[in-house]
Design a protein around this motif. Sequence first.
Motif, PDB file in Angstrom:
ATOM      1  N   ILE A 113       0.629  -1.067   0.517  1.00  0.00           N
ATOM      2  CA  ILE A 113       0.024   0.344  -0.347  1.00  0.00           C
ATOM      3  C   ILE A 113       0.851   1.007   0.071  1.00  0.00           C
ATOM      4  O   ILE A 113       1.783   0.965   1.000  1.00  0.00           O
ATOM      5  CB  ILE A 113      -0.626  -0.356   1.191  1.00  0.00           C
ATOM      6  N   ILE A 115       0.465   5.142   0.285  1.00  0.00           N
ATOM      7  CA  ILE A 115      -0.428   6.769   0.899  1.00  0.00           C
ATOM      8  C   ILE A 115       0.324   7.735   0.491  1.00  0.00           C
ATOM      9  O   ILE A 115       0.540   8.522   0.142  1.00  0.00           O
ATOM     10  CB  ILE A 115      -0.437   6.267   2.677  1.00  0.00           C
ATOM     11  N   LYS A 123      -1.640  13.002   5.837  1.00  0.00           N
ATOM     12  CA  LYS A 123      -0.793  11.528   5.260  1.00  0.00           C
ATOM     13  C   LYS A 123      -0.275  11.149   6.384  1.00  0.00           C
ATOM     14  O   LYS A 123       0.089   9.922   7.017  1.00  0.00           O
ATOM     15  CB  LYS A 123       0.200  12.034   4.152  1.00  0.00           C
ATOM     16  N   ILE A 183      -2.651  -0.851  -4.486  1.00  0.00           N
ATOM     17  CA  ILE A 183      -3.309  -0.308  -3.948  1.00  0.00           C
ATOM     18  C   ILE A 183      -3.001   0.888  -4.037  1.00  0.00           C
ATOM     19  O   ILE A 183      -2.016   1.284  -2.598  1.00  0.00           O
ATOM     20  CB  ILE A 183      -4.478  -1.242  -2.420  1.00  0.00           C
ATOM     21  N   VAL A 185      -3.756   4.556  -1.628  1.00  0.00           N
ATOM     22  CA  VAL A 185      -4.885   4.651  -0.431  1.00  0.00           C
ATOM     23  C   VAL A 185      -5.091   6.376  -0.720  1.00  0.00           C
ATOM     24  O   VAL A 185      -3.747   7.596  -0.331  1.00  0.00           O
ATOM     25  CB  VAL A 185      -4.708   4.812   1.068  1.00  0.00           C
ATOM     26  N   VAL A 187      -5.368  10.569   1.330  1.00  0.00           N
ATOM     27  CA  VAL A 187      -6.115  11.218   1.978  1.00  0.00           C
ATOM     28  C   VAL A 187      -6.519  12.085   1.435  1.00  0.00           C
ATOM     29  O   VAL A 187      -5.893  13.079   1.393  1.00  0.00           O
ATOM     30  CB  VAL A 187      -5.025  10.974   2.936  1.00  0.00           C
ATOM     31  N   VAL A 213      -8.457   3.626  -2.936  1.00  0.00           N
ATOM     32  CA  VAL A 213      -9.101   3.784  -1.610  1.00  0.00           C
ATOM     33  C   VAL A 213      -9.009   4.599  -1.107  1.00  0.00           C
ATOM     34  O   VAL A 213      -7.890   5.550  -0.304  1.00  0.00           O
ATOM     35  CB  VAL A 213      -8.704   2.381  -0.172  1.00  0.00           C
ATOM     36  N   ALA A 215      -8.929   7.913   1.677  1.00  0.00           N
ATOM     37  CA  ALA A 215      -9.702   8.301   3.530  1.00  0.00           C
ATOM     38  C   ALA A 215      -9.758   9.294   3.584  1.00  0.00           C
ATOM     39  O   ALA A 215      -8.776   9.847   3.540  1.00  0.00           O
ATOM     40  CB  ALA A 215      -8.108   7.918   4.358  1.00  0.00           C
ATOM     41  N   LEU A 263     -10.700   0.903   8.228  1.00  0.00           N
ATOM     42  CA  LEU A 263      -9.583   1.291   6.947  1.00  0.00           C
ATOM     43  C   LEU A 263      -8.777   0.100   6.645  1.00  0.00           C
ATOM     44  O   LEU A 263      -8.701  -0.369   5.253  1.00  0.00           O
ATOM     45  CB  LEU A 263      -8.686   2.524   6.845  1.00  0.00           C
ATOM     46  N   ASN A 266     -11.253  -2.869   4.847  1.00  0.00           N
ATOM     47  CA  ASN A 266     -11.159  -2.869   3.808  1.00  0.00           C
ATOM     48  C   ASN A 266      -9.962  -3.037   2.795  1.00  0.00           C
ATOM     49  O   ASN A 266      -9.904  -3.455   1.926  1.00  0.00           O
ATOM     50  CB  ASN A 266     -11.842  -1.111   3.162  1.00  0.00           C
ATOM     51  N   LEU A 267      -8.746  -2.771   3.289  1.00  0.00           N
ATOM     52  CA  LEU A 267      -7.478  -2.650   2.013  1.00  0.00           C
ATOM     53  C   LEU A 267      -7.735  -4.174   2.043  1.00  0.00           C
ATOM     54  O   LEU A 267      -7.045  -5.129   1.147  1.00  0.00           O
ATOM     55  CB  LEU A 267      -6.464  -1.924   2.876  1.00  0.00           C
TER      56      LEU A 267
END
Length: 603
Positions: A113, A115, A123, A183, A185, A187, A213, A215, A263, A266-267
């Motif tokens: 992942i 971010i 973040k 993936i 994320v 923010v 995804v 956040a 969160l 879900n990941l």
Amino acid sequence: MTTTQQRTAGARRPRRGEPRRNTPRVLVLPETMTVKELAELLDQSPVDVIKQLMRHGIMVSVNQVIDHQVATVAAAAYSVRTRLAEVAEDTSAINAGAAEDDEDLLESRPPVITILGHVDHGKTSLLDYIRSTAVVEKEAGGITQHIGAYQVSQDGQPITFLDTPGHAAFTAIRSRGARVTDIAVLVVAADDGIMPQTDEAIDHARAAEVPIVVAINKMDLPSAQPDVVKRQLSERNLLVEEWGGDIIAVPVSAQTGDGVDDLIENLLVLSEILELKANPGRDAAGVIIEATLDRRRGPSATVLVQTGTLKVGDHIVAGGAWGRVRAITNERGETMEAITPGSPGVVTGLNATPEAGDILRVVSNERTARQTATRHGQRGSTGNLDTVLTLDNIVKQIDAGDVKELVLVLKADVQGSVEAAVNSIEKLSDGDVKARIIHAGSGLVSDSDVQLASASGGIILAFNVGFEIGAERTAERLGVEVRNYQIIYRLLEDVEQALHGMLEPEYEEVVVGRAEVREIFAGRRGVQIAGCRVLDGRITRQGSVRVMREDDILVETEMSSLRHFRDEVNQATAGTDCGIVLESFNNYEEGDVILAYRMERVN
């Protein structure tokens, strides 16, 4: 006997610049090489090779790095066939994941992942909270180290997070050929909404073709407006699940921790859907996330293993660095015996510090590691021009059927210009070939813009804007073309012509020198030699020449011989005498002017 002597034994050595018509042979070439290296392999001067490429519309310099396909074009002019050498370093193996492995050998691996988001949207706070509460097997008194990558655990299931400075670093790693992230994320602060840097992050994640995804952070603030954020996301074709879309959006607070577990859950669900697998039983391959030089331990590198298992004692190569794994530690400085797929670790034992994004591979022995690293270093010493991306090159790829879309990054002075250009470009297409704008925004061309264009194989269109500090140098280093425009229809014309494969580079003629024919001598086999005095500039043996008689052009050709008295020379300067023999021209008269010129590209 040297390799070159073996290649040319028994064959007449052609005059420099003369294509080989009756010498069929095969050259084994690497994936990339400089023009100078190719010229040496072809037994030709670099200038002659450059001229052959120019005849095919390929403009290069002597130290330009070219690929095997371009080298084949030049070699064909000398009746030389080429074959691509077997290259030990193969990054496709890790990019393809476990595609080449037997299905029975594959095992599930942790998701990786990254971010992304605006710098003030929390973040770093979110990363800190996740790390402080859910580090895998965290022990009391453990010393936590920043290694650029670490793992957390939710109900015994590990997740790997990459701690990068932002989307520019995320894209820089991808631009070196490694798809690292599974993936992304995004923010977004609930009280601030989507900002220009958020838009950039969205474009970078989309260009990497990874799931996003969201956040929605800072939900603990009274001014939080999550519905405004969701509306802004929908305007960017990111429709959240509760509004009928497929984007997971989780409200969180990095300060209180509310929603963070949701969160992470879900990941994990998304990673199960992606069915991330790798073969841990093969030789390891991975990516350097970051590297440092430790005074006590020497070079150390944070490695994310993508396939196989990296063990202590393995012989490794990463870019121009090589060595044997001496020790592996995790983010807490604890000793590890191995790194499995999808997991990070700090490796020591390299002879030098590699670069972030370099591919790390396990090889059979020290000799192979050293040779592979040396080859990489030789290619790297010529710069990064092997990734030159120009509109002309992309047009050629479109014509050849190699690409089906023109990838663009658009920057303009004001948002109104951005919207006008985007709307107009989206309407342009040519059959299956389309223009795809991966990022559009107002403001100066940034380092992030250049990194994105480099990673995506695109070019940058700049309308009435310049560069941020350092961005122009980055574009030159990565070989990304930035085309500047002051008139919007000129920009649209170039895009349309590129899509139709009609874009032609513009050149202007630059006169190098002039020489006047003073006497005419008879040479061998009916060849006439023009005895000349150089009037101004210089006359060079390589290059194009034109014979002028008063205002008439008699011929445009090339020079086959340039002499000063009995000596063959490369050039003759103003005020000196020389003897000139031209290709396919003998009809000199005293007073004729031989004009030497070159064509310089102006766009």
